[in-house]
Design a protein around this motif. Sequence first.
Motif, mmCIF file in Angstrom:
data_model
loop_
_atom_site.group_PDB
_atom_site.id
_atom_site.type_symbol
_atom_site.label_atom_id
_atom_site.label_comp_id
_atom_site.label_asym_id
_atom_site.label_seq_id
_atom_site.Cartn_x
_atom_site.Cartn_y
_atom_site.Cartn_z
ATOM 1 N N THR A 118 10.397 30.597 38.664
ATOM 2 C CA THR A 118 10.363 30.809 37.218
ATOM 3 C C THR A 118 11.776 31.038 36.699
ATOM 4 N N ASP A 119 12.190 30.207 35.758
ATOM 5 C CA ASP A 119 13.546 30.343 35.233
ATOM 6 C C ASP A 119 13.551 31.234 33.993
ATOM 7 N N GLY A 120 14.708 31.828 33.729
ATOM 8 C CA GLY A 120 14.875 32.652 32.543
ATOM 9 C C GLY A 120 14.143 33.980 32.588
ATOM 10 N N VAL A 121 13.959 34.566 33.779
ATOM 11 C CA VAL A 121 13.276 35.858 33.877
ATOM 12 C C VAL A 121 14.175 36.945 33.300
ATOM 13 N N SER A 122 13.627 37.728 32.369
ATOM 14 C CA SER A 122 14.396 38.780 31.724
ATOM 15 C C SER A 122 14.247 40.122 32.433
ATOM 16 N N SER A 123 13.030 40.460 32.881
ATOM 17 C CA SER A 123 12.778 41.754 33.526
ATOM 18 C C SER A 123 11.790 41.583 34.659
ATOM 19 N N LEU A 124 11.912 42.483 35.645
ATOM 20 C CA LEU A 124 11.022 42.524 36.802
ATOM 21 C C LEU A 124 10.370 43.888 36.907
ATOM 22 N N LEU A 125 9.168 43.933 37.535
ATOM 23 C CA LEU A 125 8.493 45.200 37.814
ATOM 24 C C LEU A 125 7.550 44.978 38.983
ATOM 25 N N LEU A 126 7.527 45.927 39.875
ATOM 26 C CA LEU A 126 6.649 45.858 41.039
ATOM 27 C C LEU A 126 5.672 47.020 40.978
ATOM 28 N N CYS A 135 9.479 36.841 30.755
ATOM 29 C CA CYS A 135 10.478 35.854 30.350
ATOM 30 C C CYS A 135 10.157 35.355 28.947
ATOM 31 N N GLN A 136 11.173 34.867 28.287
ATOM 32 C CA GLN A 136 11.048 34.370 26.914
ATOM 33 C C GLN A 136 10.982 32.855 26.923
ATOM 34 N N ARG A 137 9.948 32.329 26.292
ATOM 35 C CA ARG A 137 9.809 30.892 26.112
ATOM 36 C C ARG A 137 10.130 30.527 24.669
ATOM 37 N N ASP A 138 9.914 29.261 24.313
ATOM 38 C CA ASP A 138 10.304 28.801 22.981
ATOM 39 C C ASP A 138 9.513 29.479 21.874
ATOM 40 N N THR A 139 8.238 29.745 22.120
ATOM 41 C CA THR A 139 7.384 30.294 21.058
ATOM 42 C C THR A 139 6.712 31.598 21.434
ATOM 43 N N SER A 140 6.920 32.123 22.639
ATOM 44 C CA SER A 140 6.188 33.327 23.049
ATOM 45 C C SER A 140 6.926 34.038 24.175
ATOM 46 N N TRP A 141 6.525 35.287 24.368
ATOM 47 C CA TRP A 141 6.914 36.060 25.550
ATOM 48 C C TRP A 141 5.824 35.885 26.592
ATOM 49 N N LEU A 142 6.189 35.663 27.850
ATOM 50 C CA LEU A 142 5.228 35.377 28.916
ATOM 51 C C LEU A 142 5.372 36.428 30.012
ATOM 52 N N PRO A 166 3.081 36.152 20.928
ATOM 53 C CA PRO A 166 3.877 35.270 20.059
ATOM 54 C C PRO A 166 5.276 35.831 19.828
ATOM 55 N N LEU A 167 6.228 34.912 19.773
ATOM 56 C CA LEU A 167 7.625 35.274 19.595
ATOM 57 C C LEU A 167 7.951 35.389 18.114
ATOM 58 N N ILE A 168 8.663 36.421 17.757
ATOM 59 C CA ILE A 168 9.171 36.570 16.396
ATOM 60 C C ILE A 168 10.668 36.733 16.473
ATOM 61 N N SER A 169 11.350 36.586 15.314
ATOM 62 C CA SER A 169 12.806 36.678 15.284
ATOM 63 C C SER A 169 13.240 38.069 15.673
ATOM 64 N N ALA A 170 14.285 38.128 16.490
ATOM 65 C CA ALA A 170 14.847 39.417 16.879
ATOM 66 C C ALA A 170 15.441 40.110 15.675
ATOM 67 N N VAL A 171 15.062 41.370 15.479
ATOM 68 C CA VAL A 171 15.517 42.120 14.305
ATOM 69 C C VAL A 171 17.009 42.334 14.383
ATOM 70 N N GLY A 172 17.728 41.920 13.302
ATOM 71 C CA GLY A 172 19.170 42.131 13.234
ATOM 72 C C GLY A 172 19.977 41.154 14.046
ATOM 73 N N CYS A 173 19.276 40.187 14.709
ATOM 74 C CA CYS A 173 20.013 39.233 15.524
ATOM 75 C C CYS A 173 19.949 37.839 14.948
ATOM 76 N N GLY A 174 18.778 37.461 14.424
ATOM 77 C CA GLY A 174 18.638 36.144 13.831
ATOM 78 C C GLY A 174 18.328 35.102 14.878
#
Length: 852
Positions: A118-126, A135-142, A166-174
């Motif tokens: 899986t590419d683009g993994v942002s965080s891990l947890l065991l 991970c973040q995809r084009d339209t959603s968090w997975l 569903p993914l929304i715009s990051a606040v203050g980041c655009g």
Amino acid sequence: MEGRCAVETWAQLGFSGGSSKIKILCGFGENVFICTGTEEIYVFSKRERKVTAVLQLPGPVSDLVGNHDKQLIYVACRSGVYCVNLQFLLHRDQSTQANTSSSPAELKISPELLVTGTDGVSSLLLVGSVLLTLCQRDTSWLLTLYKTPMQTVPSSYEEFGSFSLPLISAVGCGDAESKRGPRRSSVLICIHSGDVAAPSSSPTSVKSTAAQDHFHLEPLLFKLLFGVEAALAKSPVILCGLPDGRLCFLPLRLPGSRLRVLHSLEQPVCFVGASVVMETGHSQCLVAAGERGRVVLIKTDKAGAEGEGIVAGFTEGCVPGPVACGCVDKSCLYYSTGSDLLQLDLSEGSSGRESKGRGEETSSMTAAVLQSPTSLNVCRVIALAEPACNTAGDVQLLGVSVRGQLQSISLPVRREDAGLSKLPSTQVGRSVRDLLSAIGDVCERASVLKMAIKSKNQILRRLNHVVSISFLLMSNSNTDLPVQEKPLRCHAETSWSRLLQKDSLNLVCVLHNSSPFVLEQGWTLSVTVFPLSCSSSAGGESSTNFSFPFHNLCPGEAFEVSLPIADASNASFPMTVSCSIIFSLSSLLGEEEEEGASFPSCISLPLTTLTVDWLHALQVNSPTTTHKMATVQPSSIAADAIQTFLSSRQVRCSGRMDRGGESATKPEPEKYSASVRVSSEFLRDNLDTKGQKRDLEDLYPSLLEWLLSEDLGGVKMGYRGDKTALNTSVVHARGPNGASVKLTAKETNVGEESTGKEATIEVQIESSSIAAVCGLHHAVLRRIQTLLQKAAEKAASTKNVQIFGLRRALQRAEIQQSQISGAFGEVMSAVQRNRRLLSVYQELRQNPLLVT
């Protein structure tokens, strides 16, 4: 807190600069793993106090976690998740150190250790035997769940579930943030109910947290937040903090569960944890912090007027930010702003089971705690590990500074009845050492703040300077000031150059600073060149932009640039040259601050709009060349007549002669002409004759010299040859399209249109190119119009000036110019093009103009 923080630098890591993906992983005996957001992970030994190994991954590392028996670590990077066996690493480390020097061993992680691609993994947890990736995809968090095998040999893990949000715009980041740079990291933790033993629980884990990223919450608060079903199923709950500010949760073992939003901080979440630990090991408070300082505390609270019910209370507040990193211990939240390390005591207002019965007074006390954090006088910390307590009761933090230093930070415990004079000698020495260390930290922090204040003052000064210049130019744009009186102006001069047997027209543009301001670093002169009239059906011609940065243009100084605007064979005139100055905010704020800004990246201020016409683009022949042409012409008249006769005979006998068609020469091209008539009295009164009353013969060269050297609208033709070529009544030149041009000034009789006995001077334009005739005719009319405007300003009693007729002639010339461009730009047959050109030429001959 009576004591002082003691900061000890353990190691200098091989990086510097802040990163949002720095993480410290402890709990592996004497080894500490430091992830820096690059391809390398540092292994630090507490016992040896040095970096013993460097793990090299195939790509930048975003997160790492360890399993519960501390035998494996999972590393997330760009290409996927890798599983690394620590025993194998330590064995390779020892064998490597035995054969090399004391430098850290570099251990490259093999692609065979990849467990999920899986590419683009942002965080891990065991959690137990379940590995979770976010991970973040084009339209959603997975959020994906993988089953870890029982054997320790790495293999491809089996996916058995996934949840999306569903993914929304990051606040203050655009939205532009993901395009310009790396995505922000997320936070992933696990919450257990207080009456359920976590998989990593051990008798010694109560002193801190049960395991890193795992927290125990009191059963009542757990049930109020995540529902009765999750509490009865004894399901661990996954808590996600997202860059868009949402705090989401997922009951892991509850059938039919899905990702749901618990709260929103409306700013990127940088830390989530649990604190206020009771004697039973259960936490009474859930805390989340945003990057810009918003903090939410979630505790049990009374509901109703009489407090008969218990609900989950959300207390929001703002602490001094920004929050770079954070961690919690049994009663406090520690967070760093980059310039200081602060402590929030979360236990105020909560005391054991009494937290279930807090009233409004306790709630307001909790909100007041957020407004008064305690400064620990430690600066430049960008990452923190989970706190630990030593035998003396002091809290120890492990952090990474912005300079890449691994630091041990010791916080003394509260002592209410112990004075410095009653301490043992060893503790007195330690207190002095702590005091000196704190003084050094305060000095470093003061130095950082001083530099930041100085930088901001300099930015404000330069920004005020830019605003003053903008106001000056905008105020003058609404007035009709001459170009020479504007505080910032541009003028240009044309010249032809030859390079590699190819002629090109160059424009020397000069920016004059007549304002009282200095144009400092960050300003750029922008010059845009585009044709004034072109065929829209043919697609038009794209404009060309030139940018010239300059530094420190003082009042009274000029900045000169040279740029090519047209080739001899590919030119379309007239051309418009738009000059402006641009200030780049990246030179003022820096690229990193500019990326997060919502305002434009530059300030553009228009200065001058110039027009380069056919007269500016002429190449005047030297007197020697003109003399040779005049000498050769009489001797070739007879030959031309004979050649014309033979050509006519060959046309009549076309097809009957064997070689007649091949040897025939082309007839001489047809000559086109146009003229403008001006009264000599008008020229004597308005041309600059230096106070002398010139004869009629002297007005001819003066008129042609004025037409070719007039600084019309800030543009002047730069003639570098012999000036005597302009002091004549006949000027031979070559147009920008390569056609020969002849300009003649002579006396003419206009019959009834003559005003009395005063002679009339005619400017005649001759060329074999109708485009050159039309372009030069339009350029001459523009200069005559300028002369009329100056004459009206000099004397209001100017007689018989045909202003309206001149305006109509200019309009006709502009229409004829557009028709010429359309004839050569549009797709049409040769017959249609010839008809259109012939109609334009007839209009030129049938509309004479007399200016008196």
